[in-house]
Scaffold this motif. Structure first.
Motif, mmCIF file in Angstrom:
data_model
loop_
_atom_site.group_PDB
_atom_site.id
_atom_site.type_symbol
_atom_site.label_atom_id
_atom_site.label_comp_id
_atom_site.label_asym_id
_atom_site.label_seq_id
_atom_site.Cartn_x
_atom_site.Cartn_y
_atom_site.Cartn_z
ATOM 1 N N VAL A 210 0.828 -1.200 0.000
ATOM 2 C CA VAL A 210 0.000 0.000 0.000
ATOM 3 C C VAL A 210 0.863 1.250 0.000
ATOM 4 N N ASN A 211 0.490 2.197 -0.843
ATOM 5 C CA ASN A 211 1.095 3.529 -0.835
ATOM 6 C C ASN A 211 0.123 4.480 -0.160
ATOM 7 N N HIS A 212 0.393 4.764 1.106
ATOM 8 C CA HIS A 212 -0.520 5.601 1.898
ATOM 9 C C HIS A 212 -0.350 7.072 1.496
ATOM 10 N N PRO A 213 -1.432 7.855 1.538
ATOM 11 C CA PRO A 213 -1.321 9.278 1.188
ATOM 12 C C PRO A 213 -0.324 10.057 2.036
ATOM 13 N N ASN A 214 -0.017 9.553 3.248
ATOM 14 C CA ASN A 214 0.944 10.263 4.100
ATOM 15 C C ASN A 214 2.393 9.995 3.693
ATOM 16 N N GLY A 215 2.569 9.219 2.625
ATOM 17 C CA GLY A 215 3.915 8.946 2.131
ATOM 18 C C GLY A 215 4.500 7.632 2.586
ATOM 19 N N SER A 216 3.857 6.961 3.539
ATOM 20 C CA SER A 216 4.379 5.680 4.029
ATOM 21 C C SER A 216 3.973 4.543 3.097
ATOM 22 N N GLU A 217 4.682 3.452 3.204
ATOM 23 C CA GLU A 217 4.402 2.257 2.403
ATOM 24 C C GLU A 217 4.423 1.049 3.333
ATOM 25 N N TYR A 218 3.461 0.157 3.187
ATOM 26 C CA TYR A 218 3.401 -1.022 4.048
ATOM 27 C C TYR A 218 2.671 -2.139 3.318
ATOM 28 N N THR A 219 2.759 -3.351 3.864
ATOM 29 C CA THR A 219 2.093 -4.510 3.268
ATOM 30 C C THR A 219 0.981 -5.002 4.189
ATOM 31 N N THR A 220 -0.045 -5.550 3.600
ATOM 32 C CA THR A 220 -1.148 -6.122 4.358
ATOM 33 C C THR A 220 -1.877 -7.114 3.466
ATOM 34 N N THR A 221 -2.948 -7.682 3.976
ATOM 35 C CA THR A 221 -3.743 -8.641 3.202
ATOM 36 C C THR A 221 -5.192 -8.174 3.142
ATOM 37 N N ALA A 222 -5.902 -8.664 2.143
ATOM 38 C CA ALA A 222 -7.315 -8.319 1.985
ATOM 39 C C ALA A 222 -7.980 -9.417 1.168
ATOM 40 N N ARG A 223 -9.291 -9.308 1.032
ATOM 41 C CA ARG A 223 -10.033 -10.237 0.177
ATOM 42 C C ARG A 223 -10.796 -9.412 -0.848
ATOM 43 N N PHE A 224 -10.474 -9.642 -2.123
ATOM 44 C CA PHE A 224 -11.095 -8.888 -3.207
ATOM 45 C C PHE A 224 -12.097 -9.763 -3.949
ATOM 46 N N GLY A 225 -13.188 -9.132 -4.369
ATOM 47 C CA GLY A 225 -14.163 -9.824 -5.196
ATOM 48 C C GLY A 225 -14.160 -9.243 -6.602
ATOM 49 N N PHE A 226 -14.300 -10.113 -7.590
ATOM 50 C CA PHE A 226 -14.336 -9.698 -8.994
ATOM 51 C C PHE A 226 -15.676 -10.149 -9.572
ATOM 52 N N ARG A 227 -16.523 -9.187 -9.939
ATOM 53 C CA ARG A 227 -17.877 -9.523 -10.366
ATOM 54 C C ARG A 227 -17.939 -10.173 -11.746
ATOM 55 N N THR A 228 -16.975 -9.904 -12.581
ATOM 56 C CA THR A 228 -16.991 -10.464 -13.932
ATOM 57 C C THR A 228 -15.612 -10.989 -14.308
ATOM 58 N N ALA A 229 -15.593 -11.836 -15.336
ATOM 59 C CA ALA A 229 -14.323 -12.358 -15.834
ATOM 60 C C ALA A 229 -13.476 -11.225 -16.406
ATOM 61 N N ALA A 230 -14.135 -10.230 -16.991
ATOM 62 C CA ALA A 230 -13.401 -9.097 -17.564
ATOM 63 C C ALA A 230 -12.691 -8.306 -16.474
ATOM 64 N N ARG A 231 -13.372 -8.099 -15.320
ATOM 65 C CA ARG A 231 -12.735 -7.366 -14.218
ATOM 66 C C ARG A 231 -11.574 -8.163 -13.651
ATOM 67 N N ARG A 232 -11.748 -9.463 -13.558
ATOM 68 C CA ARG A 232 -10.658 -10.313 -13.066
ATOM 69 C C ARG A 232 -9.465 -10.230 -13.997
ATOM 70 N N ALA A 233 -9.711 -10.233 -15.308
ATOM 71 C CA ALA A 233 -8.610 -10.144 -16.273
ATOM 72 C C ALA A 233 -7.939 -8.780 -16.202
ATOM 73 N N GLN A 234 -8.697 -7.743 -15.835
ATOM 74 C CA GLN A 234 -8.161 -6.382 -15.797
ATOM 75 C C GLN A 234 -7.236 -6.149 -14.604
ATOM 76 N N ILE A 235 -7.620 -6.647 -13.403
ATOM 77 C CA ILE A 235 -6.842 -6.329 -12.199
ATOM 78 C C ILE A 235 -6.529 -7.542 -11.318
ATOM 79 N N GLY A 236 -6.963 -8.728 -11.708
ATOM 80 C CA GLY A 236 -6.779 -9.888 -10.842
ATOM 81 C C GLY A 236 -5.486 -10.632 -11.064
#
Length: 266
Positions: A210-236
Motif C-alpha cells: 500500500v502507498n498511503h497518502p501520508n507517504g508511508s508504504e506497508y504490506t497487508t492482506t485483503a479479500r477482493f471480489g471480482f464480479r466479472t471475468a473481464a474485471r478479473r482479467a483487468q486487475i486480478g
C-alpha cells in the motif's frame, strides 16, 4: 409452611450462609510443582501425583499432593511449573487450582489441520509462515464453523486479518482513506457458485503493498471480489495497481475501491 420442623425461610437462609462466597472470602495464590510421578496404561492414559506448595498473601504456605488424570498427548506439569490458585481466606484448606485447559487429541489434530491450511494459504500469497497466528483454544464446533466459513470465503485471512464485509465496504467508500496498492500475491478461492452474485464472479485473497497518502508504504492482506471475468482479467493478477479504501481505525484493513476502478474495455 414447615419442612420437617423448619421454616422454609430458615432453610434457605442457612443454605445461602453455607455456600456464600464473595471476593472477600478468597485470595489469589499459586501452586508451585516440586515433584511429579506419572503412571500410564497401554492406551496412553495415565495418572499423575503432583507434589507442590500452595501459597498466597496472608495465608501460610502449605505442602500439597494432588492427583490428575491425563490422556494421550496431554502435557504433564514439570517441576517448577506454577499455576494460579484460589484460596479461602477463612479456611485455607479450601482451595482451587486453575489447571491449563485440557485438549483432546481430536481437537489438537483439527487445530493442526486448521493451522496448516492457513500456512499454505499464506505461502500461496508469498508470505512467510511466521505471519500466521497459532490456532489454540478453539473447540471442535468452532473449528467446524471455521471450515464452513473458509468454504464460503468468510473466514479470517491467513495472517489473521479480518476481511472487510460488504456493509463495511459501503461505509468505507464514504469515510475510508483513499490510496493505491499493488497486488504482490493473489490466491483465488474455490467458493460454491451459489454463494456468488453470478457465474462469472470470483473471490481471492490478496497480499498488497500500500502507498498511503501520508507517504508511508506497508504490506497487508485483503479479500477482493471480482464480479466479472473481464474485471478479473483487468486487475486480478500480481503486479496490478488498484485503488483501495483504508479503514481509518485500522490501516491493515482495506477494501478494493470499486467505485474508483477504471471502466472495463468494450
Amino acid at each position: 409452611m414447615r419442612l420437617r420442623g423448619f421454616r422454609c425461610h430458615t432453610v434457605v437462609v442457612s443454605l445461602r450462609k453455607l455456600f456464600r462466597r464473595t471476593p472477600r472470602d478468597s485470595i489469589t495464590g499459586t501452586f508451585r510443582v516440586t515433584g511429579v510421578s506419572v503412571t500410564r496404561d497401554e492406551d496412553g492414559y495415565g495418572s499423575a501425583r503432583l507434589s507442590g506448595v500452595l501459597s498466597g498473601p496472608e495465608v501460610p504456605a502449605r505442602a500439597l499432593r494432588v492427583g490428575r488424570r491425563y490422556g494421550p498427548g496431554e502435557q504433564v506439569p514439570e517441576c517448577g511449573d506454577e499455576f494460579p490458585a484460589t484460596i479461602d481466606r477463612e479456611d485455607p484448606a479450601r482451595y482451587g487450582i486453575v489447571w491449563p485447559e485440557r485438549v483432546s487429541p481430536t481437537a489438537k489434530a483439527l487445530w493442526n489441520e486448521e493451522y496448516a491450511e492457513r500456512v499454505a494459504a499464506a505461502m500461496r500469497l508469498g508470505l512467510e509462515p511466521s505471519v500466521v497466528p497459532e490456532v489454540t483454544g478453539i473447540g471442535i464446533r468452532e473449528l467446524a464453523k471455521v471450515a464452513v466459513e473458509r468454504r464460503y470465503g468468510r473466514d479470517l485471512l491467513p495472517d489473521g486479518n479480518r476481511q472487510i464485509t460488504a456493509e463495511e465496504a459501503t461505509e468505507l467508500y464514504r469515510t475510508g482513506v483513499r490510496a493505491t496498492a499493488t497486488i504482490t500475491g493473489i490466491d483465488f478461492l474455490e467458493v460454491p457458485s451459489r454463494s456468488m452474485p453470478n457465474d462469472e464472479a470470483s473471490l481471492a485473497n490478496v497480499a498488497v503493498r500500500v502507498n498511503h497518502p501520508n507517504g508511508s508504504e506497508y504490506t497487508t492482506t485483503a479479500r477482493f471480489g471480482f464480479r466479472t471475468a473481464a474485471r478479473r482479467a483487468q486487475i486480478g493478477f500480481v503486479g496490478a495497481r488498484v485503488p483501495v479504501r483504508i479503514d481509518p481505525q485500522d490501516r491493515a484493513r482495506l477494501c478494493l475501491d470499486s467505485p474508483a476502478l477504471p471502466p472495463l474495455p468494450e
